[in-house]
Design a protein around this motif. Structure first.
Motif, PDB file in Angstrom:
ATOM      1  N   TYR A  64     -14.662   3.834  -3.660  1.00 34.81           N
ATOM      2  CA  TYR A  64     -13.588   4.071  -4.257  1.00 34.81           C
ATOM      3  C   TYR A  64     -13.653   4.325  -5.875  1.00 34.81           C
ATOM      4  CZ  TYR A  64     -11.417   4.333   0.080  1.00 34.81           C
ATOM      5  OH  TYR A  64     -11.105   4.678   1.446  1.00 34.81           O
ATOM      6  N   ALA A  65     -14.692   3.432  -6.464  1.00 32.75           N
ATOM      7  CA  ALA A  65     -14.726   3.543  -8.282  1.00 32.75           C
ATOM      8  C   ALA A  65     -15.227   4.996  -8.324  1.00 32.75           C
ATOM      9  CB  ALA A  65     -15.776   2.573  -8.632  1.00 32.75           C
ATOM     10  N   TRP A 120      -4.960   5.005  -7.427  1.00 38.23           N
ATOM     11  CA  TRP A 120      -4.634   4.455  -8.643  1.00 38.23           C
ATOM     12  C   TRP A 120      -3.854   2.964  -8.361  1.00 38.23           C
ATOM     13  CZ3 TRP A 120      -7.886   6.244 -11.263  1.00 38.23           C
ATOM     14  CH2 TRP A 120      -8.231   7.645 -11.218  1.00 38.23           C
ATOM     15  N   THR A 121      -3.669   2.737  -7.105  1.00 34.29           N
ATOM     16  CA  THR A 121      -2.912   1.509  -6.671  1.00 34.29           C
ATOM     17  C   THR A 121      -4.210   0.558  -6.285  1.00 34.29           C
ATOM     18  OG1 THR A 121      -1.107   2.767  -5.992  1.00 34.29           O
ATOM     19  CG2 THR A 121      -1.132   0.556  -5.537  1.00 34.29           C
ATOM     20  N   VAL A 122      -3.840  -0.614  -6.409  1.00 37.57           N
ATOM     21  CA  VAL A 122      -4.777  -1.788  -5.989  1.00 37.57           C
ATOM     22  C   VAL A 122      -3.833  -2.790  -5.448  1.00 37.57           C
ATOM     23  CG1 VAL A 122      -6.631  -1.361  -7.329  1.00 37.57           C
ATOM     24  CG2 VAL A 122      -5.084  -3.002  -8.154  1.00 37.57           C
ATOM     25  N   ARG A 123      -4.070  -3.395  -4.290  1.00 40.60           N
ATOM     26  CA  ARG A 123      -3.293  -4.629  -3.681  1.00 40.60           C
ATOM     27  C   ARG A 123      -3.869  -5.681  -3.325  1.00 40.60           C
ATOM     28  NH1 ARG A 123      -2.004  -1.626   0.570  1.00 40.60           N
ATOM     29  NH2 ARG A 123      -3.052  -2.373   2.389  1.00 40.60           N
ATOM     30  N   VAL A 132      -0.348  -0.698 -10.110  1.00 41.56           N
ATOM     31  CA  VAL A 132      -0.947   0.557 -10.395  1.00 41.56           C
ATOM     32  C   VAL A 132      -2.243   0.149 -11.653  1.00 41.56           C
ATOM     33  CG1 VAL A 132      -0.901   2.846 -11.665  1.00 41.56           C
ATOM     34  CG2 VAL A 132       0.659   2.001 -10.034  1.00 41.56           C
ATOM     35  N   ASP A 133      -3.440   0.440 -11.498  1.00 40.81           N
ATOM     36  CA  ASP A 133      -4.471   0.314 -12.320  1.00 40.81           C
ATOM     37  C   ASP A 133      -5.254   1.483 -12.421  1.00 40.81           C
ATOM     38  OD1 ASP A 133      -6.475  -2.454 -13.311  1.00 40.81           O
ATOM     39  OD2 ASP A 133      -6.518  -0.596 -14.066  1.00 40.81           O
ATOM     40  N   GLU A 134      -5.208   2.210 -13.593  1.00 40.13           N
ATOM     41  CA  GLU A 134      -5.997   3.521 -13.780  1.00 40.13           C
ATOM     42  C   GLU A 134      -7.178   3.269 -14.396  1.00 40.13           C
ATOM     43  OE1 GLU A 134      -3.108   6.448 -15.101  1.00 40.13           O
ATOM     44  OE2 GLU A 134      -1.958   6.613 -13.032  1.00 40.13           O
ATOM     45  N   GLN A 135      -7.574   1.964 -15.099  1.00 38.67           N
ATOM     46  CA  GLN A 135      -8.865   1.888 -15.850  1.00 38.67           C
ATOM     47  C   GLN A 135      -9.787   2.457 -15.081  1.00 38.67           C
ATOM     48  OE1 GLN A 135      -9.003  -2.069 -17.800  1.00 38.67           O
ATOM     49  NE2 GLN A 135      -7.906  -2.672 -16.089  1.00 38.67           N
ATOM     50  N   PRO A 154      -8.645  -1.198  -2.326  1.00 45.49           N
ATOM     51  CA  PRO A 154      -7.836  -0.083  -2.897  1.00 45.49           C
ATOM     52  C   PRO A 154      -6.446  -0.009  -2.032  1.00 45.49           C
ATOM     53  CG  PRO A 154     -10.233   0.102  -2.057  1.00 45.49           C
ATOM     54  CD  PRO A 154      -9.873  -1.110  -1.824  1.00 45.49           C
ATOM     55  N   GLY A 155      -5.739   0.651  -2.836  1.00 43.37           N
ATOM     56  CA  GLY A 155      -4.113   0.856  -2.008  1.00 43.37           C
ATOM     57  C   GLY A 155      -4.158   2.268  -1.466  1.00 43.37           C
ATOM     58  N   VAL A 156      -5.244   2.412  -0.551  1.00 48.90           N
ATOM     59  CA  VAL A 156      -5.283   3.516   0.226  1.00 48.90           C
ATOM     60  C   VAL A 156      -5.228   3.212   1.624  1.00 48.90           C
ATOM     61  CG1 VAL A 156      -6.616   5.054  -1.577  1.00 48.90           C
ATOM     62  CG2 VAL A 156      -7.755   3.634   0.366  1.00 48.90           C
ATOM     63  N   VAL A 157      -4.746   4.217   2.554  1.00 49.09           N
ATOM     64  CA  VAL A 157      -4.683   3.842   3.982  1.00 49.09           C
ATOM     65  C   VAL A 157      -6.063   4.372   4.454  1.00 49.09           C
ATOM     66  CG1 VAL A 157      -3.428   4.685   6.258  1.00 49.09           C
ATOM     67  CG2 VAL A 157      -2.067   4.519   4.055  1.00 49.09           C
TER      68      VAL A 157
END
Ligand code: APR
Length: 248
Positions: A64-65, A120-123, A132-135, A154-157
């Motif tokens: 994901y990075a 751009w979302t982390v959980r 949200v962390d866009e770094q 990662p904030g993905v499904v």
């Protein structure tokens, strides 16, 4: 096909644009299936399931990075920009996307329903806090929750996970009420997302598909525009605008 699509969609007042990774292909972001697709290089079971993350969180975060880095340096392409301009031509308009790259928002589309979450979302896996962390790059992998110090995901499904309940409900309600849907750059093989196109068609919406290849949703489309999104969408938006300006 563009003229026919504009004629049919020009009569609509409530439009949803439903997109998949093909709409970001001309921004240089890989699609998932087919030659050179992401899943060819990174088997889903290694990088996109809860089990994969439990087994090797660092491997998943490296995947994901890499996607965050590519998405950050990508630019919205003419398809994203045309979709954003199209919004003003309809009484109600929404982008419902399977993509997690954020390019529709960067092109100016509002609202955007992200069915599969966002890069751009982390959980936090501990307290559940989402941010949200866009770094790019992130300071550390896996990132740590600023609230409880827990490991963030990662904030993905991922495959096997439910879609975000509120987003799904809103998308369902929307797709039952539209009179037009433009389906762009999706193979239409991943459910329940693909079911939204069936829902729109069953509710009487005119469905137009933009994809160089026929997708699994082709049978639902009144018109199939066999072109790349970056060429088709600006042409479609121009044809719709001409009709709107002519008042027809
Ligand atoms: N313009 C329009 N369509 C394109 C373009 C382009 N320039 N390039 C490729 N396509 C089309 C392909 O023909 C294909 O039908 O985009 C589609 C991409 O299909 P997939 O790779 O399956 O991507 P998508 O449909 O978005 O996948 C859905 O599956 O892996 C999961 O969560 C992931 O959101 C993703 C979901």
């Amino acid at each position: 096909m563009i003229e026919e699509a504009a004629r049919l969609l020009g009569r609509c007042s409530r439009l949803v644009v439903f997109t998949g990774s093909g709409v970001s292909a001309e921004s240089g972001l890989a699609t998932f299936r087919g030659a050179g697709g992401l899943w060819e290089g990174y088997p889903v079971e290694d990088v996109a399931t809860p089990e994969a993350f439990a087994r090797d969180p660092l491997l998943v975060w490296r995947f994901y990075a890499m996607r965050r880095e590519k998405a950050k340096s990508a630019q919205p392409n003419p398809a994203h920009l045309a979709i954003a301009r199209m919004q003003a031509l309809f009484g109600s308009f929404c982008v419902v996307t399977q993509n997690v790259d954020g390019l529709h928002q960067r092109a100016g589309s509002r609202p955007v329903l992200e069915l599969h979450g966002s890069l751009w979302t982390v959980r936090c896996t501990g307290c559940g806090a989402s941010r949200v962390d866009e770094q790019v790059p992130l300071p550390e992998l896996p990132p740590r929750c600023p609230v409880c110090g827990g490991m963030e995901r990662p904030g993905v499904v991922w495959f096997g996970e439910a879609l975000p309940e509120a987003v799904w409900r809103e998308a369902e309600k929307l797709c039952q009420a539209v009179d037009g849907m433009v389906v762009v750059g999706t193979s239409g093989v991943v459910w329940p997302a693909a079911g939204l196109v069936e829902l729109a068609a069953a509710s009487g919406a005119v469905v137009v598909e933009v994809n160089p290849e026929p997708s699994a949703l082709a049978h639902l489309a009144r018109v199939h525009i066999p072109m790349k999104a970056g060429q088709a969408l600006p042409a479609l938006e121009a044809a719709l605008r001409k009709k709107a300006d002519a008042g027809c």
